[in-house]
Design a protein around this motif. Structure first.
Motif, short mmCIF file in Angstrom:
data_model
loop_
_atom_site.label_atom_id
_atom_site.label_comp_id
_atom_site.label_asym_id
_atom_site.label_seq_id
_atom_site.Cartn_x
_atom_site.Cartn_y
_atom_site.Cartn_z
N GLU A 67 0.83 -1.21 0.00
CA GLU A 67 0.00 0.00 0.00
C GLU A 67 0.87 1.26 0.00
OE1 GLU A 67 -3.48 1.97 2.77
OE2 GLU A 67 -1.88 0.82 3.70
N ASN A 103 3.61 1.69 -1.35
CA ASN A 103 4.18 1.88 -2.69
C ASN A 103 3.12 1.89 -3.78
OD1 ASN A 103 6.81 1.95 -1.71
ND2 ASN A 103 7.00 -0.26 -1.77
N GLU A 104 1.89 2.20 -3.44
CA GLU A 104 0.81 2.19 -4.42
C GLU A 104 1.21 3.00 -5.66
OE1 GLU A 104 -3.90 3.41 -4.88
OE2 GLU A 104 -2.86 3.86 -3.03
N GLY A 105 1.00 2.40 -6.83
CA GLY A 105 1.34 3.06 -8.09
C GLY A 105 2.78 2.83 -8.53
N THR A 121 6.77 -2.64 -6.06
CA THR A 121 7.31 -2.97 -4.76
C THR A 121 8.25 -4.16 -4.93
OG1 THR A 121 5.27 -2.27 -3.67
CG2 THR A 121 6.75 -3.69 -2.40
N ILE A 149 2.96 -5.10 -8.02
CA ILE A 149 2.14 -3.89 -7.96
C ILE A 149 0.83 -4.27 -7.29
CG2 ILE A 149 0.83 -2.19 -9.30
CD1 ILE A 149 3.02 -2.13 -11.33
N ILE A 150 0.41 -3.46 -6.34
CA ILE A 150 -0.85 -3.72 -5.64
C ILE A 150 -2.02 -3.42 -6.59
CG2 ILE A 150 -1.01 -1.40 -4.62
CD1 ILE A 150 -2.08 -2.84 -2.04
N THR A 151 -3.04 -4.25 -6.53
CA THR A 151 -4.23 -4.07 -7.38
C THR A 151 -5.32 -3.32 -6.61
OG1 THR A 151 -5.22 -6.14 -6.63
CG2 THR A 151 -3.76 -6.26 -8.57
N ASP A 152 -6.42 -3.02 -7.29
CA ASP A 152 -7.56 -2.39 -6.61
C ASP A 152 -8.08 -3.28 -5.49
OD1 ASP A 152 -7.39 -0.18 -8.25
OD2 ASP A 152 -8.99 -0.83 -9.60
N ILE A 193 -5.86 -2.82 -2.60
CA ILE A 193 -6.14 -1.55 -1.90
C ILE A 193 -7.36 -1.72 -1.00
CG2 ILE A 193 -6.89 0.85 -2.23
CD1 ILE A 193 -3.91 0.37 -2.80
#
Length: 120
Positions: free
Chosen positions: A39, A41-43, A46, A87-90, A93
Motif C-alpha cells: 500500500e 508503494n501504491e502506483g 514494490t 504492484i498492488i491491485t484495486d 487496496i
C-alpha cells in the motif's frame, strides 16, 4: 499513511485478532506487513526486498515468498510485474483499507478498556 510502517502496532493488532480466534488476514502479522508495504508503494513497483525489510523479524524468506504466491497473487491482491517486483491491485487496496479499519477498531477497543479500568 506515513512513509514508515509501525511494526509494533501491527504486531499488537495481529495479536488482538488472534486472541479473538482470527489467525488469517487481520490476525496474521506477515499478511499485515506485506499489505502495508504494498500500500505504501501504491502506483509503484514494490520489490521483494522492501517487503523483507519489515517481515524478516517475523518470518523466514521462504514463508514470505510462499505467501506472496498462495495468498497475494492467487487472490488477486497483487500483480507480479517482474522477478521480485509486485504492484498492488484495486482488490489489494480494498484489503489494505480493511486492515486500516481493523486497526481503528483495535485502537477504539483499547481506549474503551482503559476507560473502563479507570472507572471506580
Amino acid at each position: 499513511m506515513s512513509d514508515d510502517i509501525d511494526v509494533n502496532l501491527e504486531q499488537k493488532v495481529a495479536e488482538f485478532y488472534q486472541s479473538l480466534g482470527i489467525h488469517q488476514g487481520p490476525g496474521d502479522i506477515q499478511y499485515r506487513l506485506i499489505l502495508r508495504v504494498l500500500e505504501k508503494n501504491e502506483g509503484k513497483i514494490t520489490e521483494f526486498s522492501e517487503i523483507r525489510e519489515y517481515t524478516d523479524p517475523f518470518a523466514d524468506k521462504g514463508s514470505i515468498g510462499s505467501k506472496m504466491k498462495t495468498v497475494f497473487q492467487l487472490e488477486g491482491l497483487v500483480e507480479k510485474v517482474k522477478r521480485g517486483g509486485y504492484i498492488i491491485t484495486d482488490k489489494g487496496i480494498t484489503a489494505a483499507n480493511f486492515l486500516k479499519d481493523t486497526s481503528t477498531f483495535y485502537k477504539k477497543n483499547k481506549r474503551i478498556e482503559e476507560i473502563i479500568e479507570r472507572m471506580p
